[in-house]
Design an enzyme around this catalytic site. Structure first.
Site, short mmCIF file in Angstrom:
data_model
loop_
_atom_site.label_atom_id
_atom_site.label_comp_id
_atom_site.label_asym_id
_atom_site.label_seq_id
_atom_site.Cartn_x
_atom_site.Cartn_y
_atom_site.Cartn_z
N HIS A 261 6.05 -4.52 -4.97
CA HIS A 261 6.98 -4.12 -6.02
C HIS A 261 6.81 -2.63 -6.26
O HIS A 261 5.68 -2.14 -6.24
CB HIS A 261 6.70 -4.89 -7.32
CG HIS A 261 7.83 -4.86 -8.27
ND1 HIS A 261 8.06 -3.80 -9.11
CD2 HIS A 261 8.82 -5.76 -8.51
CE1 HIS A 261 9.13 -4.05 -9.83
NE2 HIS A 261 9.62 -5.23 -9.48
N ASP A 315 10.20 -12.95 -7.05
CA ASP A 315 10.94 -13.77 -6.10
C ASP A 315 10.08 -14.77 -5.35
O ASP A 315 10.61 -15.65 -4.68
CB ASP A 315 11.64 -12.87 -5.06
CG ASP A 315 12.82 -12.16 -5.66
OD1 ASP A 315 13.49 -12.77 -6.50
OD2 ASP A 315 13.06 -11.01 -5.29
N1 ACO Z 1 4.77 -6.74 2.97
C1 ACO Z 1 3.92 -5.94 3.68
N2 ACO Z 1 3.68 -4.67 3.36
C2 ACO Z 1 4.29 -4.18 2.28
C3 ACO Z 1 5.17 -4.93 1.50
C4 ACO Z 1 5.40 -6.27 1.88
N3 ACO Z 1 6.21 -7.06 1.19
N4 ACO Z 1 5.65 -4.17 0.49
C5 ACO Z 1 5.09 -2.97 0.64
N5 ACO Z 1 4.27 -2.96 1.72
C6 ACO Z 1 3.45 -1.86 2.20
C7 ACO Z 1 4.29 -0.87 2.97
O1 ACO Z 1 4.35 -1.18 4.36
C8 ACO Z 1 3.55 0.44 2.70
O2 ACO Z 1 2.43 0.49 3.54
P1 ACO Z 1 1.97 1.92 4.17
O3 ACO Z 1 1.67 2.77 2.97
O4 ACO Z 1 0.79 1.56 4.98
O5 ACO Z 1 3.14 2.40 4.96
C9 ACO Z 1 3.06 0.26 1.28
O6 ACO Z 1 2.96 -1.15 1.07
C10 ACO Z 1 3.99 0.84 0.24
O7 ACO Z 1 5.28 0.37 0.52
P2 ACO Z 1 6.62 1.07 -0.01
O8 ACO Z 1 7.75 0.74 0.92
O9 ACO Z 1 6.36 2.51 -0.31
O10 ACO Z 1 6.80 0.32 -1.36
P3 ACO Z 1 8.11 0.38 -2.22
O11 ACO Z 1 7.68 0.54 -3.61
O12 ACO Z 1 9.10 1.35 -1.71
O13 ACO Z 1 8.73 -1.07 -1.94
C11 ACO Z 1 9.66 -3.19 -2.16
C12 ACO Z 1 8.95 -2.04 -2.88
C13 ACO Z 1 10.98 -2.68 -1.58
C14 ACO Z 1 9.96 -4.30 -3.16
C15 ACO Z 1 8.73 -3.70 -1.03
O14 ACO Z 1 7.48 -4.10 -1.56
C16 ACO Z 1 9.35 -4.81 -0.21
O15 ACO Z 1 10.13 -4.53 0.72
N6 ACO Z 1 9.01 -6.10 -0.52
C17 ACO Z 1 9.57 -7.22 0.18
C18 ACO Z 1 10.95 -7.55 -0.37
C19 ACO Z 1 10.88 -8.17 -1.75
O16 ACO Z 1 10.10 -9.09 -2.01
N7 ACO Z 1 11.75 -7.67 -2.64
C20 ACO Z 1 11.85 -8.17 -4.02
C21 ACO Z 1 11.33 -7.15 -4.98
S1 ACO Z 1 11.41 -7.72 -6.63
C22 ACO Z 1 13.04 -7.59 -7.05
O17 ACO Z 1 13.78 -6.79 -6.54
C23 ACO Z 1 13.54 -8.47 -8.05
#
Ligand code: ACO
Length: 392
Positions: A261, A315
């Site tokens: 998140h 979620d």
């Molecule tokens: N699985 C594996 N790795 C992850 C995940 C995940 N779900 N989420 C983040 N990471 C990792 C990234 O690969 C990154 O690693 P790195 O620094 O080694 O490259 C690090 O964590 C930071 O990730 P960001 O992309 O910078 O995190 P951001 O804050 O932009 O993303 C998001 C948030 C889009 C929700 C992301 O966690 C994601 O794609 N999750 C999966 C989709 C999801 O569940 N969405 C629902 C969110 S809640 C809602 O909208 C109601």
């Protein structure tokens, strides 16, 4: 004003001032109008919470009763909207159907008088009342059935579940579904709320505001993730497959759906509450083996990714609740939208009362002073397009 720093995704950049909700992502704290989500989940109802979010204070008994009564009396949708929805392709995603139908409300209630409190109240009531009816109507019509009329003797959550299946839900199922709506009702300035606020800032009608937010919520990185969580649990299939699946996903740098998140760096408090609801439902209606897979995956992800602050988000467990309630997977995001209408409307109200149209700036990275090359002298630019997409 000079631009000091560009942040992709506006991460950490305040886009507004708001008194509606508060998140502390390090402590796992969520408050609506200062009240903790755990308190609201335990003691409030979705409609009472919607009132709190939109009007700023908890209603007294009389106010709540009249709000509930107004909503009950506006649940029906016009037959022309139903006829329009009948023309939607049954293979279309219910979020697309919802976006189109929400926008269509603007055709029927087109008078726009944003500074008249009676107009604002009527729009709030209509949207909260009619969005669930539209979601349920599309669900039945795409299966070739006629929509089920709302039942005035049922509460908000029970009536929605009834309209989906024509069966009255048990009090526990209705209560749990109502809590799910409360949990999803609001969450500060996320992508869809920002979208709603940008649209609201032009002083367009509230139906366009909600339609634009619905379109934004539909994406898999936002509301669409709960559908993908269930796909993932189905693909994993058993507890033994959890570790191999996770290893493979991490090797391929894939996202694990339902985890991570932008704000929470601990387990989302809503995921904790949803997990308790899942367990209550299983006690009443029987266990689901996907829950064992989900818990094993949560443990495995924690071992690998807790150092990055990656924990279950809202979620992760909601899909298991909805699955147990017999709700089809592609309705999970529309249900999220039914709940989030409350938050979007609260932000709409806040925006129009203290408005400045959104008009951010950009950092231009393109070319300047380019010649116009006549078409006969242009090189192939290498882009190849397939026409397969247009075949039907
Ligand atoms: N699985 C594996 N790795 C992850 C995940 C995940 N779900 N989420 C983040 N990471 C990792 C990234 O690969 C990154 O690693 P790195 O620094 O080694 O490259 C690090 O964590 C930071 O990730 P960001 O992309 O910078 O995190 P951001 O804050 O932009 O993303 C998001 C948030 C889009 C929700 C992301 O966690 C994601 O794609 N999750 C999966 C989709 C999801 O569940 N969405 C629902 C969110 S809640 C809602 O909208 C109601």
């Amino acid at each position: 004003m000079s631009i000091v720093e560009y942040r992709a995704g506006l991460e950490g950049v305040p886009a507004t001032q708001s008194a509606i909700s508060f998140v502390d992502g390090r402590q796992g704290l969520l408050e609506y109008r200062g009240i903790r989500i755990e308190e609201l989940a335990a003691h409030s109802t979705f409609l009472e919470t919607a009132y709190l979010l939109i009007w700023g204070e908890l209603p007294n008994q009389k106010e709540l009763e009249s709000f509930e009564r107004e909503i009950r009396s506006h649940r029906r949708i016009k037959y022309r909207i139903r006829d329009m929805m009948k023309c939607f392709p049954e293979s279309g995603h219910p979020m697309d159907a919802l976006q189109a139908s929400a926008a269509a409300l603007g055709l029927f209630y087109s008078r726009r008088d944003l500074h008249n409190p009676a107009y604002v109240r009527a729009a709030v009531v209509r949207l909260l009342a009619k969005i669930p009816t539209m979601v349920a109507a599309f669900q039945l019509m795409r299966k070739g059935n006629d929509p089920v009329q709302p039942r005035d003797d049922l509460g908000y959550a029970a009536n929605f579940l009834y309209m989906l299946s024509e069966r009255e839900p048990s009090p526990l199922a209705a209560r749990i579904f109502d809590v799910c709506l409360t949990l999803h009702a609001e969450h500060t300035i996320n992508a869809s709320t920002f979208s709603a606020m940008v649209t609201a800032s032009t002083f367009t009608d509230p139906y366009a505001v909600i339609a634009s937010a619905v379109g934004t919520l539909a994406g898999p990185l936002h509301g669409g993730a709960n559908e993908e969580v269930l796909d993932m649990l189905e693909e994993i299939g058993s507890v033994e497959n959890v570790h191999p699946y996770l290893e493979r996903a991490l090797d391929q740098k894939s996202r694990i759906m339902g985890f991570g998140h932008r704000v929470y760096k601990v387990k989302d408090p809503r995921a904790t509450i949803l997990q308790q609801l899942v367990e209550q439902l299983f006690q009443e209606f029987g266990h689901d083996s996907y829950y064992d897979v989900a818990m094993a995956l949560e443990r495995a992800v924690e071992e690998k990714l807790a150092h990055k602050g990656i924990y279950p988000n809202v979620d992760y467990y909601s899909g298991l609740v909805y699955r147990k309630l017999g709700i089809p997977k592609d309705l999970f995001t529309p249900i999220f939208a039914i709940a989030r209408v409350a938050g979007w409307l609260a932000h709409w109200r806040e925006q129009i009362y203290e408005n400045r149209i959104f008009r951010p700036t950009q950092i231009y990275t393109g070319l300047h002073e380019c010649p116009y090359v006549p078409i006969t002298e242009r090189q192939m630019n290498g882009a190849q397009f397939s026409t397969a997409e247009y075949s039907s």
